[in-house]
Design a protein around this motif. Sequence first.
Motif, PDB file in Angstrom:
ATOM      1  N   ILE A  92      45.421  54.497  35.505  1.00 36.67           N
ATOM      2  CA  ILE A  92      44.248  53.561  35.317  1.00 36.67           C
ATOM      3  C   ILE A  92      42.778  53.895  35.840  1.00 36.67           C
ATOM      4  CG2 ILE A  92      45.110  52.152  37.427  1.00 36.67           C
ATOM      5  CD1 ILE A  92      44.334  49.894  35.997  1.00 36.67           C
ATOM      6  N   ILE A  94      38.853  51.896  36.927  1.00 38.73           N
ATOM      7  CA  ILE A  94      38.042  50.851  36.562  1.00 38.73           C
ATOM      8  C   ILE A  94      36.624  51.468  36.872  1.00 38.73           C
ATOM      9  CG2 ILE A  94      36.988  48.405  37.134  1.00 38.73           C
ATOM     10  CD1 ILE A  94      40.068  48.252  36.093  1.00 38.73           C
ATOM     11  N   LYS A 101      37.858  45.294  42.790  1.00 36.44           N
ATOM     12  CA  LYS A 101      38.267  44.513  43.963  1.00 36.44           C
ATOM     13  C   LYS A 101      38.074  43.033  43.308  1.00 36.44           C
ATOM     14  CE  LYS A 101      38.001  47.095  48.062  1.00 36.44           C
ATOM     15  NZ  LYS A 101      37.208  46.810  49.270  1.00 36.44           N
ATOM     16  N   GLY A 103      40.411  41.887  40.983  1.00 31.35           N
ATOM     17  CA  GLY A 103      41.901  41.381  40.164  1.00 31.35           C
ATOM     18  C   GLY A 103      42.076  42.104  38.953  1.00 31.35           C
ATOM     19  N   ALA A 105      42.422  45.065  37.795  1.00 36.84           N
ATOM     20  CA  ALA A 105      43.585  46.266  37.476  1.00 36.84           C
ATOM     21  C   ALA A 105      45.021  45.598  37.787  1.00 36.84           C
ATOM     22  CB  ALA A 105      43.308  47.258  38.506  1.00 36.84           C
ATOM     23  N   THR A 106      44.728  44.515  38.544  1.00 37.51           N
ATOM     24  CA  THR A 106      46.241  43.765  38.869  1.00 37.51           C
ATOM     25  C   THR A 106      46.642  43.207  37.461  1.00 37.51           C
ATOM     26  OG1 THR A 106      45.470  43.373  41.078  1.00 37.51           O
ATOM     27  CG2 THR A 106      47.364  41.749  39.933  1.00 37.51           C
ATOM     28  N   ASN A 133      44.296  57.381  48.327  1.00 38.51           N
ATOM     29  CA  ASN A 133      43.609  56.396  47.642  1.00 38.51           C
ATOM     30  C   ASN A 133      44.258  55.039  47.791  1.00 38.51           C
ATOM     31  OD1 ASN A 133      42.690  55.073  45.429  1.00 38.51           O
ATOM     32  ND2 ASN A 133      43.358  56.737  43.755  1.00 38.51           N
ATOM     33  N   LYS A 142      50.812  45.408  44.859  1.00 36.54           N
ATOM     34  CA  LYS A 142      50.292  44.099  44.253  1.00 36.54           C
ATOM     35  C   LYS A 142      51.237  44.054  43.170  1.00 36.54           C
ATOM     36  CE  LYS A 142      47.690  40.618  43.866  1.00 36.54           C
ATOM     37  NZ  LYS A 142      46.272  40.158  43.729  1.00 36.54           N
TER      38      LYS A 142
HETATM   39  C1  LIG Z   1      42.698  51.883  41.780  1.00 36.37           C
HETATM   40  C2  LIG Z   1      41.850  50.771  40.973  1.00 36.37           C
HETATM   41  C3  LIG Z   1      42.211  50.734  39.523  1.00 36.37           C
HETATM   42  C4  LIG Z   1      42.056  49.350  41.491  1.00 36.37           C
HETATM   43  O1  LIG Z   1      41.264  48.340  40.622  1.00 36.37           O
HETATM   44  P1  LIG Z   1      40.749  47.080  40.989  1.00 36.37           P
HETATM   45  O2  LIG Z   1      40.578  46.381  39.812  1.00 36.37           O
HETATM   46  O3  LIG Z   1      39.830  47.268  42.149  1.00 36.37           O
HETATM   47  O4  LIG Z   1      42.073  46.309  41.715  1.00 36.37           O
HETATM   48  P2  LIG Z   1      42.330  44.830  42.176  1.00 36.37           P
HETATM   49  O5  LIG Z   1      41.075  44.128  42.335  1.00 36.37           O
HETATM   50  O6  LIG Z   1      43.199  44.343  40.981  1.00 36.37           O
HETATM   51  O7  LIG Z   1      43.142  45.001  43.503  1.00 36.37           O
HETATM   52  C5  LIG Z   1      44.522  45.159  43.480  1.00 36.37           C
HETATM   53  C6  LIG Z   1      44.913  45.270  45.037  1.00 36.37           C
HETATM   54  O8  LIG Z   1      44.401  46.316  45.608  1.00 36.37           O
HETATM   55  C7  LIG Z   1      43.650  46.105  46.620  1.00 36.37           C
HETATM   56  N1  LIG Z   1      42.378  46.953  46.793  1.00 36.37           N
HETATM   57  C8  LIG Z   1      41.459  47.373  45.690  1.00 36.37           C
HETATM   58  N2  LIG Z   1      40.650  48.102  45.930  1.00 36.37           N
HETATM   59  C9  LIG Z   1      41.128  48.643  47.427  1.00 36.37           C
HETATM   60  C10 LIG Z   1      40.565  49.364  48.295  1.00 36.37           C
HETATM   61  N3  LIG Z   1      39.434  50.159  47.909  1.00 36.37           N
HETATM   62  N4  LIG Z   1      41.097  49.564  49.458  1.00 36.37           N
HETATM   63  C11 LIG Z   1      42.089  48.719  49.885  1.00 36.37           C
HETATM   64  N5  LIG Z   1      42.857  47.963  48.811  1.00 36.37           N
HETATM   65  C12 LIG Z   1      42.100  47.644  47.883  1.00 36.37           C
HETATM   66  C13 LIG Z   1      42.933  44.652  46.466  1.00 36.37           C
HETATM   67  O9  LIG Z   1      42.724  43.819  47.586  1.00 36.37           O
HETATM   68  C14 LIG Z   1      44.260  44.040  45.717  1.00 36.37           C
HETATM   69  O10 LIG Z   1      45.399  43.574  46.594  1.00 36.37           O
HETATM   70  P3  LIG Z   1      45.539  42.014  47.369  1.00 36.37           P
HETATM   71  O11 LIG Z   1      45.353  41.128  46.260  1.00 36.37           O
HETATM   72  O12 LIG Z   1      46.718  42.062  47.934  1.00 36.37           O
HETATM   73  O13 LIG Z   1      44.528  42.061  48.308  1.00 36.37           O
HETATM   74  C15 LIG Z   1      40.151  51.060  41.322  1.00 36.37           C
HETATM   75  O14 LIG Z   1      39.745  51.020  42.470  1.00 36.37           O
HETATM   76  C16 LIG Z   1      39.678  52.326  40.584  1.00 36.37           C
HETATM   77  O15 LIG Z   1      39.589  52.457  39.486  1.00 36.37           O
HETATM   78  N6  LIG Z   1      39.562  53.486  41.360  1.00 36.37           N
HETATM   79  C17 LIG Z   1      39.079  54.912  40.904  1.00 36.37           C
HETATM   80  C18 LIG Z   1      40.125  55.454  39.965  1.00 36.37           C
HETATM   81  C19 LIG Z   1      41.631  55.377  40.660  1.00 36.37           C
HETATM   82  O16 LIG Z   1      41.862  55.614  41.700  1.00 36.37           O
HETATM   83  N7  LIG Z   1      42.607  55.147  39.642  1.00 36.37           N
HETATM   84  C20 LIG Z   1      43.982  55.206  40.054  1.00 36.37           C
HETATM   85  C21 LIG Z   1      44.798  56.533  40.019  1.00 36.37           C
HETATM   86  S1  LIG Z   1      46.229  56.619  40.439  1.00 36.37           S
END
Ligand SMILES: CC(C)(COP(=O)(O)OP(=O)(O)OC[C@H]1O[C@@H](n2cnc3c(N)ncnc32)[C@H](O)[C@@H]1OP(=O)(O)O)[C@@H](O)C(=O)NCCC(=O)NCCS
Length: 178
Positions: A92, A94, A101, A103, A105-106, A133, A142
């Motif tokens: 995945i 975003i 942050k 929700g 990806a959740t 990461n 989550k």
């Molecule tokens: C990883 C990623 C997909 C998360 O997407 P997102 O839409 O921000 O995730 P969500 O908002 O659904 O958050 C899911 C949980 O992660 C936590 N979270 C999100 N970003 C965070 C960060 N930078 N540090 C710590 N926790 C984090 C959120 O708080 C949430 O937990 P909670 O509800 O218990 O507080 C996004 O950061 C991303 O695209 N990163 C770059 C690419 C990547 O790393 N992909 C995954 C490779 S394995």
Amino acid sequence: MCLVGKVVSLGLLTIDDVDTLTRWINQEEMREYLSTYLPMYASQEKEWIEKLPSRMPNDFVFGIIDNETKTLLGNIGLHRVKQKDGLAHAGIFIGDRQNRKKGVATEAGQLLLKYAFDTLNLRKVIHEAFAHNEASIALGKKLGAKQEGVMKSHLFINGRYVDVVIMSYFRPGCEPKD
Ligand SMILES: CC(C)(COP(=O)(O)OP(=O)(O)OC[C@H]1O[C@@H](n2cnc3c(N)ncnc32)[C@H](O)[C@@H]1OP(=O)(O)O)[C@@H](O)C(=O)NCCC(=O)NCCS
């Protein structure tokens, strides 16, 4: 739209997404969090999208689409699907920081896991994340993933070898009894 959630849906990527995907995949931070590292031309991205139909049922890639604005927020997929073992690897991202942050990806992950378990009849989905990461590891927790192990000093990323955390989701009722 293939899989519809409250805030986002998972749909098929189209040629119209080429420029957005090319911009995202070439962002420097993607090389910090994903194993992709080669510069990507729009022509390659277009070819990748065009080949997606032929990669099913081994790989499924969906665009994550905002239900309200209909804009593409990122990608999510099931890869290396092994029907015999009921197994797949999830991936995945975003694309833009301002959409993280919130929700997204959740909900996208919940839709993907439901598709994996209830439609493809898979049993287990692996989620691998670089140990640094935090966002990916928090997302796994989550969504209910359990850590299975750590591959030490596994990949060369931005000048150093990094550990890779292996997490997994089991279909409810298929969890190992340990
Ligand atoms: C990883 C990623 C997909 C998360 O997407 P997102 O839409 O921000 O995730 P969500 O908002 O659904 O958050 C899911 C949980 O992660 C936590 N979270 C999100 N970003 C965070 C960060 N930078 N540090 C710590 N926790 C984090 C959120 O708080 C949430 O937990 P909670 O509800 O218990 O507080 C996004 O950061 C991303 O695209 N990163 C770059 C690419 C990547 O790393 N992909 C995954 C490779 S394995």
